[in-house]
Design a protein around this motif. Structure first.
Motif, PDB file in Angstrom:
ATOM      1  N   ASN A  31       0.847  -1.193  -0.036  1.00 11.13           N
ATOM      2  CA  ASN A  31      -0.251   0.105   0.083  1.00 11.13           C
ATOM      3  C   ASN A  31       0.940   1.145  -0.005  1.00 11.13           C
ATOM      4  OD1 ASN A  31      -1.567   2.244   0.886  1.00 11.13           O
ATOM      5  ND2 ASN A  31      -3.058   0.804   1.585  1.00 11.13           N
ATOM      6  N   GLN A  33       0.426   5.589  -0.252  1.00  9.31           N
ATOM      7  CA  GLN A  33      -0.408   6.598  -0.709  1.00  9.31           C
ATOM      8  C   GLN A  33       0.175   7.916  -0.827  1.00  9.31           C
ATOM      9  OE1 GLN A  33      -4.194   6.465   2.024  1.00  9.31           O
ATOM     10  NE2 GLN A  33      -3.823   4.023   2.210  1.00  9.31           N
ATOM     11  N   GLN A  42      -5.091  19.528   7.482  1.00 11.42           N
ATOM     12  CA  GLN A  42      -6.178  18.585   7.127  1.00 11.42           C
ATOM     13  C   GLN A  42      -5.196  17.669   6.364  1.00 11.42           C
ATOM     14  OE1 GLN A  42      -9.453  17.456   7.891  1.00 11.42           O
ATOM     15  NE2 GLN A  42      -8.625  15.793   6.887  1.00 11.42           N
ATOM     16  N   ASN A  45      -6.075  12.499   1.009  1.00 10.11           N
ATOM     17  CA  ASN A  45      -5.535  11.595   0.290  1.00 10.11           C
ATOM     18  C   ASN A  45      -5.640  11.786  -1.205  1.00 10.11           C
ATOM     19  OD1 ASN A  45      -6.106   8.983  -1.681  1.00 10.11           O
ATOM     20  ND2 ASN A  45      -4.971   8.270  -0.017  1.00 10.11           N
ATOM     21  N   TYR A  48      -3.895   6.479  -3.927  1.00  8.75           N
ATOM     22  CA  TYR A  48      -3.613   5.350  -3.702  1.00  8.75           C
ATOM     23  C   TYR A  48      -2.930   4.653  -4.663  1.00  8.75           C
ATOM     24  CZ  TYR A  48      -3.897  -0.016  -3.064  1.00  8.75           C
ATOM     25  OH  TYR A  48      -3.910  -1.251  -2.930  1.00  8.75           O
TER      26      TYR A  48
ATOM     27  N   THR B  31     -10.882  -0.328  11.065  1.00  5.34           N
ATOM     28  CA  THR B  31      -9.630  -0.061  11.615  1.00  5.34           C
ATOM     29  C   THR B  31      -9.484   1.180  11.761  1.00  5.34           C
ATOM     30  OG1 THR B  31      -8.413  -1.727   9.932  1.00  5.34           O
ATOM     31  CG2 THR B  31      -7.084  -0.137  10.933  1.00  5.34           C
ATOM     32  N   PRO B  96      -7.679   1.493   6.004  1.00  5.73           N
ATOM     33  CA  PRO B  96      -8.168   1.248   4.583  1.00  5.73           C
ATOM     34  C   PRO B  96      -9.109   0.250   4.609  1.00  5.73           C
ATOM     35  CG  PRO B  96      -6.016   0.204   4.489  1.00  5.73           C
ATOM     36  CD  PRO B  96      -6.009   0.745   6.023  1.00  5.73           C
ATOM     37  N   HIS B 101      -8.987   0.808   0.207  1.00  4.40           N
ATOM     38  CA  HIS B 101      -7.306   1.011   0.442  1.00  4.40           C
ATOM     39  C   HIS B 101      -6.855   2.286   1.025  1.00  4.40           C
ATOM     40  CE1 HIS B 101      -6.927  -2.870  -1.861  1.00  4.40           C
ATOM     41  NE2 HIS B 101      -7.801  -2.526  -2.412  1.00  4.40           N
ATOM     42  N   ILE B 102      -7.495   3.186   1.116  1.00  2.75           N
ATOM     43  CA  ILE B 102      -6.797   4.335   1.482  1.00  2.75           C
ATOM     44  C   ILE B 102      -7.474   4.923   2.905  1.00  2.75           C
ATOM     45  CG2 ILE B 102      -7.088   5.560  -0.768  1.00  2.75           C
ATOM     46  CD1 ILE B 102      -9.386   7.005  -0.299  1.00  2.75           C
ATOM     47  N   GLN B 103      -6.672   5.877   3.713  1.00  4.98           N
ATOM     48  CA  GLN B 103      -6.682   6.366   4.850  1.00  4.98           C
ATOM     49  C   GLN B 103      -7.599   7.532   4.973  1.00  4.98           C
ATOM     50  OE1 GLN B 103      -2.782   6.255   7.034  1.00  4.98           O
ATOM     51  NE2 GLN B 103      -3.969   4.931   8.358  1.00  4.98           N
ATOM     52  N   PHE B 105      -8.356  10.822   7.199  1.00  8.22           N
ATOM     53  CA  PHE B 105      -8.044  11.513   8.514  1.00  8.22           C
ATOM     54  C   PHE B 105      -8.969  12.685   8.994  1.00  8.22           C
ATOM     55  CE2 PHE B 105      -3.628  10.354   9.374  1.00  8.22           C
ATOM     56  CZ  PHE B 105      -3.290   9.816   8.125  1.00  8.22           C
TER      57      PHE B 105
END
Lengths: 107, 114
Positions: A31, A33, A42, A45, A48, B31, B96, B101-103, B105
Motif C-alpha cells: 500500500n 498513498q 488537514q 488522500n 492510492y 481499523t 483502509p 485501500h485509503i486512509q 484523516f
C-alpha cells in the motif's frame, strides 16, 4: 519498520510551473498513498498507488515497486497546491510516513 | 467517503496536567489509528485498533498515554501526566478497507503543553 525518504524537503515554485516530488522506501510494500496536508493541517488522500501510474487532473503519480520509489507530478501549479506532501507506505495495516515535501507556490 | 470528527480542535495545558482527545468516525471502519505529528515531521503511529482490539501499540508511551475504542466505533486518547515534548497535533484516521485501500484523516487536535 520501513524507512521512507522524501525529496526535496522544500520547494518554492512560481504559479504555473511544474514539479516532481520523490518518495523512496526501504522495503516491499502493498500500500502506498500520497497525501496533501493543507495549511490548516488537514491530510487529504491524493492517490492510492502501490504500483503503476494514475492521473487526476493536474496531478499524476507513478510507483515503480521493484525499484522502491514513487513520484508525484504537479503540473501548472496553483497557489492552492501549497502545503506539505506526504508519502505513506504499508506492508500490512501499519503505515509509515515520510518527512514530507513542503511546497510553496507564489503568484 | 468516511468523515472523521475530532475534538477538541485545540488544547492548551500545563505540564503534569491530564488531557483527553476524542475521535468519532461517521462510517463504520474496522481499523482506527491514532498518530502524533510533531511540527516539521510526518505523522507517527501511536496505536492501531481493529474493531475493539489493539493491533499495534509498540510506539505508544504506555507510562503516560492510554487509548480505548468503544464498541468498535469511537475512540479516546489520553495523556496523564503531560510533558512538554507531548506538544503536537494528534490525528485520528480510519481505513483502509478492502475496496478502498485509503486512509481518511480527521482534522486533528493541536496540543500545546506549557
Amino acid at each position: 519498520g520501513i524507512q521512507v525518504e522524501q525529496s526535496p524537503p522544500d520547494l518554492i515554485l512560481q504559479e504555473g510551473a511544474n514539479s516532481t516530488l520523490r518518495c523512496n522506501f526501504s522495503d516491499s510494500v502493498n500500500n502506498l498513498q500520497w497525501f496533501h496536508q493543507n495549511p490548516w493541517g488537514q491530510l487529504i488522500n491524493l492517490f492510492y498507488i502501490p504500483s503503476g501510474t494514475k492521473q487526476n487532473g493536474r496531478l499524476s503519480a507513478t510507483t515503480v515497486a521493484t525499484e522502491r520509489y514513487s513520484l508525484l507530478y504537479i503540473s501548472s501549479s496553483q497557489t492552492t497546491d501549497s502545503g506539505v506532501y506526504f508519502c505513506a507506505v504499508s506492508t500490512g495495516n501499519q503505515f509509515y510516513f515520510g518527512t514530507g515535501t513542503s511546497l510553496t507556490v507564489i503568484p | 467517503e468516511a468523515g472523521v470528527a475530532q475534538s477538541p480542535r485545540y488544547k492548551i495545558i500545563e505540564k503534569r496536567q491530564s488531557v483527553a482527545f476524542w475521535c468519532n468516525p461517521i462510517s463504520g471502519h474496522a481499523t482506527l489509528y491514532w498518530y502524533q505529528q510533531i511540527l516539521g515531521q510526518g505523522p507517527k503511529l501511536l496505536i492501531q485498533f481493529q474493531n475493539n482490539g489493539v493491533v499495534d501499540d509498540s510506539q505508544l508511551p504506555k507510562d503516560r498515554f492510554s487509548a480505548e475504542r468503544l464498541k468498535g466505533v469511537d475512540s479516546t486518547l489520553k495523556i496523564q501526566p503531560a510533558k512538554l515534548e507531548d506538544s503536537a497535533v494528534y490525528l485520528c484516521a480510519v481505513g483502509p478497507l478492502e475496496w478502498s485501500h485509503i486512509q481518511y484523516f480527521g482534522a486533528g487536535t493541536r496540543l500545546s503543553v506549557l
